[in-house]
Design a protein around this motif. Structure first.
Motif, PDB file in Angstrom:
ATOM      1  N   ARG A   1     -12.179  -7.510   0.877  1.00  0.00           N
ATOM      2  CA  ARG A   1     -11.594  -7.501   2.219  1.00  0.00           C
ATOM      3  C   ARG A   1     -11.018  -6.144   2.604  1.00  0.00           C
ATOM      4  N   SER A   2     -10.764  -5.288   1.638  1.00  0.00           N
ATOM      5  CA  SER A   2      -9.996  -4.064   1.876  1.00  0.00           C
ATOM      6  C   SER A   2     -10.752  -3.019   2.684  1.00  0.00           C
TER       7      SER A   2
ATOM      8  N   ALA B   1      -6.165  -1.037  -3.328  1.00  0.00           N
ATOM      9  CA  ALA B   1      -7.406  -0.889  -2.572  1.00  0.00           C
ATOM     10  C   ALA B   1      -7.119  -0.509  -1.125  1.00  0.00           C
ATOM     11  N   GLU B   2      -6.112  -1.146  -0.535  1.00  0.00           N
ATOM     12  CA  GLU B   2      -5.733  -0.815   0.837  1.00  0.00           C
ATOM     13  C   GLU B   2      -5.274   0.640   0.928  1.00  0.00           C
TER      14      GLU B   2
ATOM     15  N   ALA C   1      -9.767  -9.674  -2.771  1.00  0.00           N
ATOM     16  CA  ALA C   1      -8.945  -8.731  -2.023  1.00  0.00           C
ATOM     17  C   ALA C   1      -9.647  -7.388  -1.883  1.00  0.00           C
TER      18      ALA C   1
ATOM     19  N   PRO D   1       0.816  -1.228   0.000  1.00  0.00           N
ATOM     20  CA  PRO D   1       0.000   0.000   0.000  1.00  0.00           C
ATOM     21  C   PRO D   1       0.847   1.275   0.000  1.00  0.00           C
TER      22      PRO D   1
ATOM     23  N   ALA E   1      -4.852  -5.380  -4.754  1.00  0.00           N
ATOM     24  CA  ALA E   1      -5.075  -5.489  -3.313  1.00  0.00           C
ATOM     25  C   ALA E   1      -4.356  -4.356  -2.574  1.00  0.00           C
TER      26      ALA E   1
END
Length: 324
Positions: A151-152, A112-113, A148, A72, A109
């Motif tokens: 979940r983010s 998104a984080e 992913a 990230p 992923a």
């Protein structure tokens, strides 16, 4: 006394990842038509002049290589001056470090984080057909990327378009149109799944519409939008319809046993020949159409016709409401 015009909202600041690609170019054009402030992310930003429409050539460009942006923190510099990120990046086949898992899963992923931490919205382009069992790395990595995002906790949405069509541009779209012109169509015998071809310009407009939504996620996670044209046809019928639209005589169809078609798909992946891949072979064996087509709701009109007026028997269900 003249009524004063309402003030225009400030331009949306959008980073379009893959902005020089087939989908990204049309998203950039749709955003610019709305007066937005667009940044184009690309692996090779200096090579885009021939690909981009004239009004997009002045957009700021950023060198973005997803296979290297797996944390990230790597994404933080790209998010400082944008409101929303539109991820149109996808690879047909891996090359070196540019693997399916890095480009379709790990990098999205991390993005998104990062968007969640920075309070940025994210529109992520995925693909239809990821719910059924799948063996190809292409499809599995797409599904892992979607998981992913869920979940983010980011304010994000997932967009799943069907097969894309265009008059010009697009490796796969151009190849299918070329094959449609051939007098003989060699088809996998088990390619019985239906596709709902979508004009790529409509996809670009839909992505721009979603980018302008003040909220993309729902209470259950990222909103999900499946998009397609109005008509669902098996591959052979779709090629025949494209051919008939040109006024050509019907082509001769030669079915190839499924096992041979699968072996051919692996050969194409190994040698990077044609857009046909193992993932495509899997998708052609089952329906690849929207469960509920969100495109008419997003655009306020039916999809552009790809093969002419759709037959009522093959028309697709339309979503009555759109999340967000």
């Amino acid at each position: 006394m003249p009524v004063p015009e309402a003030p225009r909202p400030p331009a949306l600041r959008v980073l379009v990842l893959g902005g020089g690609g087939f989908i990204g170019r049309h998203a950039v054009a749709a955003l610019l038509a709305r007066g937005d402030d667009v940044r184009i992310g690309s692996r090779h930003p200096g090579r885009l002049d021939r690909r981009l429409p004239a009004d997009a050539r002045e957009c700021p460009r950023r060198r973005v290589r997803l296979e290297r942006l797996l944390d990230p923190a790597d994404w933080a510099p790209f998010l400082d001056d944008v409101d929303v990120v539109l991820n149109c990046v996808g690879i047909l086949r891996p090359r070196g470090r540019e693997t399916y898992d890095r480009v379709h899963h790990l990098a999205p992923a991390a993005l998104a984080e990062a968007c969640g931490r920075a309070g940025r919205r994210l529109v992520h382009v995925s693909a239809l057909g990821l719910q059924a069992p799948m063996r190809s790395g292409f499809l599995r990595s797409k599904a892992d990327g979607e998981a992913a995002l869920r979940r983010s906790g980011a304010d994000a949405c997932i967009v799943r378009p069907s097969l894309l069509d265009a008059e010009t541009g697009g490796y796969g779209a151009a190849w299918i149109r070329r094959v449609a012109r051939w007098p003989v169509h060699v088809l996998p015998a088990d390619a019985t799944g239906r596709i709902a071809a979508l004009d790529v310009r409509d996809l670009g407009l839909a992505l721009a519409e979603l980018a302008h939504r003040p909220r993309l996620a729902t209470s259950e996670g990222p909103a999900e939008f499946e998009l397609g044209g109005d008509t669902a046809l098996a591959l052979g019928d779709y090629l025949a319809a494209l051919r008939a639209r040109r006024g050509a005589r019907p082509a001769l169809r030669l079915p190839v046993p499924g096992l041979l078609a699968r072996l051919a798909s692996h050969a194409c992946d190994l040698l990077h020949l044609t857009p046909f891949s193992f993932g495509h072979w899997e998708l052609l064996r089952r329906d690849n159409v929207p469960a509920l087509n969100a495109l008419p709701v997003l655009l306020g009109r039916p999809p552009r016709p790809v093969i002419g007026s759709p037959a009522p028997a093959s028309s697709l269900p339309v979503a009555g409401t759109v999340p967000g």
